[in-house]
Motif scaffolding. Structure first.
Motif, PDB file in Angstrom:
ATOM      1  N   THR A  37      39.796  47.269  11.368  1.00 28.84           N
ATOM      2  CA  THR A  37      40.041  47.799  10.027  1.00 28.84           C
ATOM      3  C   THR A  37      39.048  47.177   9.059  1.00 28.84           C
ATOM      4  O   THR A  37      38.718  45.990   9.183  1.00 28.84           O
ATOM      5  CB  THR A  37      41.489  47.512   9.584  1.00 28.84           C
ATOM      6  N   PRO A  38      38.521  47.959   8.121  1.00 35.39           N
ATOM      7  CA  PRO A  38      37.513  47.403   7.214  1.00 35.39           C
ATOM      8  C   PRO A  38      38.128  46.430   6.231  1.00 35.39           C
ATOM      9  O   PRO A  38      39.296  46.546   5.850  1.00 35.39           O
ATOM     10  CB  PRO A  38      36.971  48.649   6.494  1.00 35.39           C
ATOM     11  N   GLY A  70      33.243  44.384   3.569  1.00 30.58           N
ATOM     12  CA  GLY A  70      32.617  43.622   4.636  1.00 30.58           C
ATOM     13  C   GLY A  70      32.783  44.287   5.988  1.00 30.58           C
ATOM     14  O   GLY A  70      33.356  45.376   6.110  1.00 30.58           O
ATOM     15  N   PRO A  71      32.285  43.647   7.045  1.00 28.40           N
ATOM     16  CA  PRO A  71      32.383  44.217   8.390  1.00 28.40           C
ATOM     17  C   PRO A  71      33.843  44.345   8.830  1.00 28.40           C
ATOM     18  O   PRO A  71      34.713  43.601   8.369  1.00 28.40           O
ATOM     19  CB  PRO A  71      31.626  43.209   9.261  1.00 28.40           C
ATOM     20  N   PRO A  72      34.140  45.307   9.729  1.00 30.52           N
ATOM     21  CA  PRO A  72      35.513  45.500  10.200  1.00 30.52           C
ATOM     22  C   PRO A  72      36.070  44.225  10.845  1.00 30.52           C
ATOM     23  O   PRO A  72      35.343  43.451  11.473  1.00 30.52           O
ATOM     24  CB  PRO A  72      35.376  46.622  11.231  1.00 30.52           C
ATOM     25  N   VAL A  73      37.375  44.035  10.681  1.00 32.41           N
ATOM     26  CA  VAL A  73      38.059  42.885  11.247  1.00 32.41           C
ATOM     27  C   VAL A  73      38.857  43.341  12.462  1.00 32.41           C
ATOM     28  O   VAL A  73      39.535  44.366  12.430  1.00 32.41           O
ATOM     29  CB  VAL A  73      39.010  42.258  10.209  1.00 32.41           C
ATOM     30  N   ASP A  74      38.752  42.602  13.556  1.00 31.25           N
ATOM     31  CA  ASP A  74      39.501  42.925  14.768  1.00 31.25           C
ATOM     32  C   ASP A  74      40.928  42.413  14.646  1.00 31.25           C
ATOM     33  O   ASP A  74      41.167  41.238  14.322  1.00 31.25           O
ATOM     34  CB  ASP A  74      38.828  42.302  15.993  1.00 31.25           C
TER      35      ASP A  74
END
Length: 499
Positions: free
Chosen positions: A143-144, A149-153
């Motif tokens: 999800t962003p 910023g970059p997507p978070v797992d």
């Protein structure tokens, strides 16, 4: 770093199937999370637009059918060929019509139900994989960040996962389940637009040597328009000039239709596909993740709604009892229904394409024969109406003494609907006996006195289908309940009620 959270059931996809499953399971007291790829503000504007009788039965059990019907347009008949119509108005059902209603209306109602029941929603997230073992499943997604910023797992851990994520299901792909089938039509043009000269019957289907077209009122003065040009059998582009659609409709209907003011327009492929499995361990497929078919017949949301009605009570029973036996028959019961939808919709769309390929003089002859087919033609069209409506669908029985049939009391009995929607089996009986008292102790069943049962006791599954029928004083009744119903919580006996 991976952020984890826990639930009882993770549902991937917030279309009608996913939303109904969320409302069912959360309403039954389970921790439910829904993962949806779309941002919260984006609706399924371009999707399905009709609901048939059996799906309306299931929505009625959940108390939402009236609101959805109020927002739609009941249609008593659907044009077939010439003057030969598919007559829903003659069906023996609580809902003798096809309801024309946009999918986003159904989603809005089902989402409100799921939210009120306590389901958690995570929008704008991409499921990246599903892993499972004997103890549960791990659904991974990205999800962003809110700051761009970059997507978070992230991941959710749960007892079960339900893949309701459509034709390109990431759940199905992660499980390695094949999705065989074929493309029925390519480059079908679809739009919502205003119409200057609508069909006399409100909706119409027509075909000639140029292709076929379907025009149907949908909401707020807009019509859903589908058209296929026989000269463009291959997919061409997502970009399309609205004038092309307007001209094609005029040519197919051989009169001016007058399309204008489109709110959206697109092309799509029409596939027929069915998953080779609906279950893999703790993971299940419903709706378009399990089966897709052509839009002909307006089956759209309907089979997915039936999938969920079958699966949700089974998951509830298993989560309550810890017994996997309740999940065993989901695929066996729903796969034939999905296969039937492929056949029904496929026959209709192939009939339209064949009619469009017939030279005009012969096509007129075919229509003349159909229009003058009398009782035979009406029986043929009525058979299509029964099949599309789903009212003859059976689940979990041989048909002997009505076992496996849907019981109309599941829709018309207010108290019975309340218990069914909570995931409870109901034993409807005309009078109390020692056998019905014993049945109340044999499993998690609510006994309801209902004189409409006449001289029979009816064991009704939470999805409205009859699991057992017999005499109210039958010595077999307690054993039938114990065999088919989850065990009651220790010390719990549901009170006898009158309806």
């Amino acid at each position: 770093m991976v952020t984890s959270a826990e639930a009882d059931v993770v549902i991937v996809g917030a279309g009608p199937s996913g939303l109904m499953a969320a409302g069912d399971l959360a309403g039954m007291g389970h921790r439910v999370v829904v993962l949806e790829k779309r941002p919260k503000t984006r609706s399924n504007l371009t999707r399905a637009f009709s609901v048939h009788a059996r799906a309306l039965d299931q929505l009625a059990v959940r108390g939402v059918a009236a609101e959805i019907i109020h927002a739609g347009m009941p249609v008593g008949s659907l044009p077939l060929i010439g003057a030969l119509d598919i007559e829903f108005s003659e069906l023996d059902t609580t809902f003798p019509f096809m309801l024309v209603v946009p999918q986003f209306v159904v989603e809005r109602v089902l989402e409100a139900r799921a939210v009120a029941a306590g389901a958690t929603f995570v929008h704008h997230c991409e499921v990246t994989g599903v892993e499972q073992d004997d103890n549960g499943v791990r659904v991974k997604y990205a999800t962003p960040e809110s700051d761009g910023g970059p997507p978070v797992d992230r991941e959710w851990r749960a007892a079960y996962v339900v893949g309701a994520d459509g034709i390109h299901s990431r759940v199905r792909e992660s499980l390695g389940i094949e999705f065989p089938g074929e493309s029925v039509l390519t480059s079908v043009i679809i739009a919502d637009a205003k119409v200057d000269y609508p069909p006399e019957k409100g909706l119409a289907i027509e075909a000639n040597g140029h292709g076929f077209s379907f025009v149907c009122p949908i909401e707020n003065g807009y019509y859903r328009v589908l058209a296929w040009n026989s000269d463009t059998p291959q997919y061409v582009s997502d970009d399309i000039d609205f004038a092309e659609l307007s001209e094609l409709c005029d040519i197919v209907f051989e009169r001016r239709v007058g399309l204008h003011s489109p709110r959206w327009i697109s092309r799509f492929h029409s596939d027929e596909r069915q998953a080779t499995r609906y279950r893999s361990g703790r993971a299940f497929l419903v709706g378009d993740a399990a089966h897709v078919h052509s839009p002909a017949g307006g089956l759209g949301m309907n089979v997915g709604i039936q999938d969920v009605a079958n699966l949700s009570w089974r998951l509830h029973a298993t989560l309550r009892s810890g017994e996997d036996r309740f999940l065993a028959d989901y695929e066996a019961e729903m796969r034939p229904i999905g296969a039937r939808a492929l056949v029904d919709s496929g026959n209709l769309v192939r009939g339209a394409t064949r009619l469009s390929s017939i030279p005009a003089p012969l096509r007129w002859l075919v229509m003349a024969v159909a229009n003058n087919s009398g009782a035979f033609g009406r029986r043929y069209a009525f058979g299509i109406a029964k099949s599309l409506s789903g009212i003859e669908t059976t689940c979990g029985g041989s048909g002997v003494d009505g076992v496996g049939a849907f019981w109309s009391g599941a829709v018309t009995g207010a108290e019975i609907r309340t218990h069914l929607s909570a995931g409870h089996f109901v034993l409807a009986t005309p009078w109390a006996t020692e056998a019905t008292d014993a049945a109340a102790r044999a499993g998690e069943v609510t006994v309801v006195l209902d004189p409409l049962c006449r001289n029979k006791a009816l064991l009704v599954r939470p999805d409205g289908y009859l699991a057992w029928t017999g005499a109210p004083d039958s010595p077999d009744l307690p054993g039938a309940v114990a065999q088919r119903v989850p065990p009651a919580a220790k010390g719990q006996v549901r009170a006898l009620r009158s309806s």
